[in-house]
Design a protein around this motif. Structure first.
Motif, PDB file in Angstrom:
ATOM      1  N   PHE A 114      26.790 -13.269  -0.410  1.00 17.59           N
ATOM      2  CA  PHE A 114      27.984 -13.975  -0.875  1.00 17.59           C
ATOM      3  C   PHE A 114      28.097 -13.910  -2.396  1.00 17.59           C
ATOM      4  O   PHE A 114      29.200 -13.844  -2.940  1.00 17.59           O
ATOM      5  CB  PHE A 114      27.993 -15.425  -0.401  1.00 17.59           C
ATOM      6  N   THR A 132      21.980 -15.000   2.546  1.00 16.12           N
ATOM      7  CA  THR A 132      23.320 -15.596   2.498  1.00 16.12           C
ATOM      8  C   THR A 132      23.802 -15.675   1.058  1.00 16.12           C
ATOM      9  O   THR A 132      24.906 -15.224   0.732  1.00 16.12           O
ATOM     10  CB  THR A 132      23.318 -16.996   3.136  1.00 16.12           C
ATOM     11  N   TYR A 133      22.977 -16.243   0.191  1.00 14.98           N
ATOM     12  CA  TYR A 133      23.380 -16.350  -1.207  1.00 14.98           C
ATOM     13  C   TYR A 133      23.436 -14.992  -1.887  1.00 14.98           C
ATOM     14  O   TYR A 133      24.283 -14.762  -2.760  1.00 14.98           O
ATOM     15  CB  TYR A 133      22.462 -17.306  -1.973  1.00 14.98           C
ATOM     16  N   MET A 153      31.935 -18.934  -2.432  1.00 19.59           N
ATOM     17  CA  MET A 153      30.691 -19.697  -2.616  1.00 19.59           C
ATOM     18  C   MET A 153      30.676 -20.957  -1.756  1.00 19.59           C
ATOM     19  O   MET A 153      29.609 -21.408  -1.344  1.00 19.59           O
ATOM     20  CB  MET A 153      30.475 -20.025  -4.091  1.00 19.59           C
ATOM     21  N   ALA A 198      29.315 -19.791   1.375  1.00 17.91           N
ATOM     22  CA  ALA A 198      27.871 -19.572   1.220  1.00 17.91           C
ATOM     23  C   ALA A 198      27.112 -20.894   1.330  1.00 17.91           C
ATOM     24  O   ALA A 198      26.074 -20.972   1.997  1.00 17.91           O
ATOM     25  CB  ALA A 198      27.579 -18.906  -0.121  1.00 17.91           C
ATOM     26  N   HIS A 199      27.618 -21.934   0.695  1.00 17.72           N
ATOM     27  CA  HIS A 199      26.965 -23.244   0.770  1.00 17.72           C
ATOM     28  C   HIS A 199      26.979 -23.788   2.200  1.00 17.72           C
ATOM     29  O   HIS A 199      25.993 -24.378   2.658  1.00 17.72           O
ATOM     30  CB  HIS A 199      27.636 -24.245  -0.175  1.00 17.72           C
ATOM     31  N   CYS A 209      27.087 -22.000   5.031  1.00 17.42           N
ATOM     32  CA  CYS A 209      26.103 -21.231   5.812  1.00 17.42           C
ATOM     33  C   CYS A 209      24.680 -21.659   5.468  1.00 17.42           C
ATOM     34  O   CYS A 209      23.831 -21.780   6.351  1.00 17.42           O
ATOM     35  CB  CYS A 209      26.282 -19.740   5.564  1.00 17.42           C
TER      36      CYS A 209
END
Length: 130
Positions: free
Chosen positions: A81, A77-78, A99, A102-103, A105
Motif C-alpha cells: 500500500f 500490507t504496508y 493508507m 492499509a490501516h 487491513c
C-alpha cells in the motif's frame, strides 16, 4: 515535416512526464525493497526462535510460531500500500483512501495475531506439538 515535429513534441512530453515520475518509482522500489529485507530478517528471527526447546524459553518459541504469519502480512500490507501510495497520482479519486485501507487491513491482521497468540497460549501442551 509537420507530423514529425508533432511526434517529436509528443515524445519529449512523454519523456518529461516519465522523468517527473521517476522519484516516485524510485521511492516505491525502495519501499518494496525494504519490505523484502524486513521479511527476510523476520524469517531468520522466526527460524531461530522456533528452535528454542528449552522449557524456560518455550513461551518465546510458541509466541514466535503464532505471530509470524500475521506480522509478515502486516509488513507486506504496508509495503504494497505504501508503494501504491507513491505510484498512484494524487489527482486520482480515492488516493487519500490508500493508507486508510492499509490501516484497516493491518487492523484485521492484528486481530488475527491476537487470536493466534491466545489460542497458542491457552491450548494444552499436547496439542501444540510439544
Amino acid at each position: 515535416m509537420n507530423a514529425s515535429v508533432t511526434n517529436a513534441a509528443f515524445i519529449n512530453t512523454l519523456i518529461a512526464q516519465w522523468l517527473a515520475a521517476l522519484p516516485f518509482w524510485i521511492m516505491a522500489a525502495v519501499i518494496i525493497g525494504a519490505t523484502l529485507v524486513a521479511h527476510v530478517l523476520l524469517k531468520y528471527i522466526h527460524f531461530r526462535l522456533r528452535r528454542l526447546n528449552d522449557s524456560r524459553l518455550h513461551l518465546m518459541s510458541t509466541t514466535a510460531i503464532a505471530i509470524h504469519p500475521p506480522l509478515v502480512g502486516v509488513l507486506w500490507t504496508y509495503g504494497l500500500f505504501g508503494a501504491a501510495y507513491f505510484l498512484i497520482p494524487p489527482a486520482v479519486q480515492g488516493h487519500s483512501l490508500i493508507m486508510t485501507a492499509a490501516h484497516f487491513c493491518a487492523a484485521l491482521l492484528g486481530v488475527w495475531l491476537l487470536v493466534r497468540v491466545a489460542r497458542r497460549l491457552v491450548s494444552p501442551p499436547h496439542s501444540r506439538g510439544c
